[in-house]
Scaffold this active site. Structure first.
Site, PDB file in Angstrom:
ATOM      1  N   ARG A  84     -13.096   4.972   4.699  1.00  0.00           N
ATOM      2  CA  ARG A  84     -14.561   4.930   4.687  1.00  0.00           C
ATOM      3  C   ARG A  84     -15.102   6.042   3.806  1.00  0.00           C
ATOM      4  NH1 ARG A  84     -17.699   4.457  10.366  1.00  0.00           N
ATOM      5  NH2 ARG A  84     -19.718   5.222   9.715  1.00  0.00           N
TER       6      ARG A  84
ATOM      7  N   HIS B 153      -8.058   0.970  19.070  1.00  0.00           N
ATOM      8  CA  HIS B 153      -7.753   2.190  18.326  1.00  0.00           C
ATOM      9  C   HIS B 153      -9.070   2.783  17.843  1.00  0.00           C
ATOM     10  CE1 HIS B 153      -5.641   5.023  15.911  1.00  0.00           C
ATOM     11  NE2 HIS B 153      -5.988   4.494  14.763  1.00  0.00           N
TER      12      HIS B 153
ATOM     13  N   GLY C 195       0.864  -1.180   0.000  1.00  0.00           N
ATOM     14  CA  GLY C 195       0.000   0.000   0.000  1.00  0.00           C
ATOM     15  C   GLY C 195       0.895   1.222   0.000  1.00  0.00           C
TER      16      GLY C 195
ATOM     17  N   ASP D 224       2.030  -1.701  -4.543  1.00  0.00           N
ATOM     18  CA  ASP D 224       0.659  -1.187  -4.656  1.00  0.00           C
ATOM     19  C   ASP D 224       0.023  -1.817  -5.891  1.00  0.00           C
ATOM     20  OD1 ASP D 224      -0.731   1.503  -3.203  1.00  0.00           O
ATOM     21  OD2 ASP D 224      -1.672   0.852  -5.092  1.00  0.00           O
TER      22      ASP D 224
HETATM   23  N1  APR Z   1      -2.739  -4.405  -2.726  1.00  0.00           N
HETATM   24  C1  APR Z   1      -1.857  -3.360  -2.627  1.00  0.00           C
HETATM   25  N2  APR Z   1      -2.249  -2.090  -2.443  1.00  0.00           N
HETATM   26  C2  APR Z   1      -3.573  -1.844  -2.374  1.00  0.00           C
HETATM   27  C3  APR Z   1      -4.535  -2.872  -2.464  1.00  0.00           C
HETATM   28  C4  APR Z   1      -4.077  -4.196  -2.651  1.00  0.00           C
HETATM   29  N3  APR Z   1      -4.913  -5.242  -2.757  1.00  0.00           N
HETATM   30  N4  APR Z   1      -5.766  -2.308  -2.366  1.00  0.00           N
HETATM   31  C5  APR Z   1      -5.581  -0.979  -2.178  1.00  0.00           C
HETATM   32  N5  APR Z   1      -4.258  -0.694  -2.209  1.00  0.00           N
HETATM   33  C6  APR Z   1      -3.582   0.592  -2.069  1.00  0.00           C
HETATM   34  C7  APR Z   1      -4.279   1.728  -2.793  1.00  0.00           C
HETATM   35  O1  APR Z   1      -4.016   1.690  -4.186  1.00  0.00           O
HETATM   36  C8  APR Z   1      -3.664   2.947  -2.111  1.00  0.00           C
HETATM   37  O2  APR Z   1      -2.526   3.432  -2.794  1.00  0.00           O
HETATM   38  O3  APR Z   1      -3.573   1.017  -0.723  1.00  0.00           O
HETATM   39  C9  APR Z   1      -3.269   2.416  -0.718  1.00  0.00           C
HETATM   40  C10 APR Z   1      -4.021   3.092   0.408  1.00  0.00           C
HETATM   41  O4  APR Z   1      -3.556   4.404   0.475  1.00  0.00           O
HETATM   42  P1  APR Z   1      -4.471   5.670   0.855  1.00  0.00           P
HETATM   43  O5  APR Z   1      -5.776   5.555   0.147  1.00  0.00           O
HETATM   44  O6  APR Z   1      -3.632   6.893   0.670  1.00  0.00           O
HETATM   45  O7  APR Z   1      -4.805   5.428   2.395  1.00  0.00           O
HETATM   46  P2  APR Z   1      -3.859   5.804   3.638  1.00  0.00           P
HETATM   47  O8  APR Z   1      -4.180   7.158   4.109  1.00  0.00           O
HETATM   48  O9  APR Z   1      -2.460   5.455   3.305  1.00  0.00           O
HETATM   49  O10 APR Z   1      -4.413   4.777   4.727  1.00  0.00           O
HETATM   50  C11 APR Z   1      -4.211   3.387   4.595  1.00  0.00           C
HETATM   51  O11 APR Z   1      -4.059   2.966   6.933  1.00  0.00           O
HETATM   52  O12 APR Z   1      -4.310   4.351   8.765  1.00  0.00           O
HETATM   53  C12 APR Z   1      -4.934   3.410   7.945  1.00  0.00           C
HETATM   54  O13 APR Z   1      -7.261   4.079   7.997  1.00  0.00           O
HETATM   55  C13 APR Z   1      -6.115   4.001   7.213  1.00  0.00           C
HETATM   56  O14 APR Z   1      -6.958   1.873   6.492  1.00  0.00           O
HETATM   57  C14 APR Z   1      -6.261   3.040   6.070  1.00  0.00           C
HETATM   58  C15 APR Z   1      -4.802   2.652   5.771  1.00  0.00           C
END
Ligand code: APR
Length: 313
Positions: free
Chosen positions: A83, A176, A10, A34
């Site tokens: 969300r 949390h 991610g 990602d």
């Molecule tokens: N495999 C790899 N990456 C993925 C997948 C997957 N199957 N599904 C989604 N992603 C990636 C998205 O493409 C995105 O780049 O996960 C990333 C999530 O990043 P953001 O949307 O920027 O979210 P972020 O603010 O980083 O939060 C991520 O951490 O603190 C927690 O609540 C927050 O659950 C959330 C997580």
């Protein structure tokens, strides 16, 4: 000596911030993964190019697969969705559960001996799902959250008293979420108990702001959630493990009777070192704090029950 390997699944806001913090220290090579093509590659190259400026020789690569993550020492899971309007808490749970389950299976196949740090929300339930899916021992699934919640509490106290954050010692335990438990009695400023420094009302306000800390950021940002402090908190856990520091940090781990809670992931003070979770520290709580912790655990138990009834596997 070869550098340790930290993979981050991610490459969004939190994942990239973890990577940046770890990269700047230079003690681990980083793999950013990602599903979005180009995103992890672009962020990794950009970060690598900051090396001459920040003085890091660590390597950072971005990828859309898991080959490059092979034999990682630590894997941080930040993949998931936030969300969205109209989405219930359970919908979010099921969506992220599917993502985190799939990711965990791939992580385990590539790095069967890694220590996993789950970060995706809802955190406590996701951590439980990572443990169940990976079948790892509890020593190697250590979720982030307590460190972040504690950092928020310490920040608010330091701001209020105009003292260095270094002098504020505090603990936030529990889940949390809104039911987290800032430990007022175990917290102090340079050894002076918080109860001597603040009125009861002021302390209650600081506790409330801490409990609602994540929401405060979301309502300001509007389009996402916090990432600077969460990213720094994960990097501190990574450092404790990679540098075998035996550092005591509040983390979310599976309890097996500690604090009279069994088979649930809850935030408690943990000693972290090269093997992962080395020890759970059992603080003496007041009856009121103990009651709050039990309530916090019940909220997690309810969420885990929903998770176990999930229509997806
Ligand atoms: N495999 C790899 N990456 C993925 C997948 C997957 N199957 N599904 C989604 N992603 C990636 C998205 O493409 C995105 O780049 O996960 C990333 C999530 O990043 P953001 O949307 O920027 O979210 P972020 O603010 O980083 O939060 C991520 O951490 O603190 C927690 O609540 C927050 O659950 C959330 C997580």
């Amino acid at each position: 000596m070869t550098r340790k390997k930290v993979s981050i699944i991610g490459a969004g806001n939190v994942g990239a911030t973890v990577a940046q913090n770890v990269f700047a220290k230079g003690y681990a090579d980083i793999v950013l993964v990602d599903i979005v093509e180009g995103l992890p590659q672009g962020k990794a190259l950009d970060m690598l190019e900051s090396g001459p400026i920040v003085g890091s020789d660590a390597q950072v690569i971005g990828t859309n697969g898991y080959d490059e993550t092979k034999d990682s020492d630590i894997v941080v899971i930040t993949s998931g969705v936030a969300r969205k309007p109209g989405m219930s808490r359970d919908d979010l749970l099921y969506t992220n559960m599917k993502i985190v389950g799939d990711v965990t299976r791939k992580v385990v196949a590539a790095s069967p001996n890694a220590i996993i740090i789950p970060v995706t929300n809802p955190l406590d339930a996701m951590a439980q799902y990572v443990l169940e899916t990976s079948k790892f021992p509890r020593e190697r699934v250590i979720a982030m959250a307590g460190e972040l919640d504690t950092a928020r509490f310490r920040t608010f106290i330091a701001q209020e008293l105009k003292v260095s954050v270094d002098d504020v010692h505090a603990y936030v335990l529990g889940s949390h979420g809104d039911q987290m438990v800032p430990l007022v009695n175990a917290s102090n400023v340079a050894g002076v108990p918080l109860t001597h420094l603040f009125s009861r009302e002021k302390l209650a306000a600081l506790v409330k702001r801490t409990q609602e800390g994540g929401g405060e950021i979301v309502s300001l940002l509007k389009t996402g959630s916090a990432y600077y402090a969460p990213g720094a908190a994960v990097a501190q856990m990574v450092a404790a493990i990679i540098l075998d520091k035996h550092a005591i940090l509040p983390c979310c781990v599976l309890l097996k009777g500690e604090y009279s809670i069994r088979d649930l992931f809850i935030g408690v003070p943990c000693k972290l070192g090269a093997k992962g979770l080395e020890q759970i520290i059992e603080l003496t709580l007041t009856p009121e704090e103990f009651q709050m912790l039990r309530k916090s655990a019940e909220a997690v138990r309810d969420l885990v029950a929903v998770l176990h009834k999930a229509p997806v596997a």
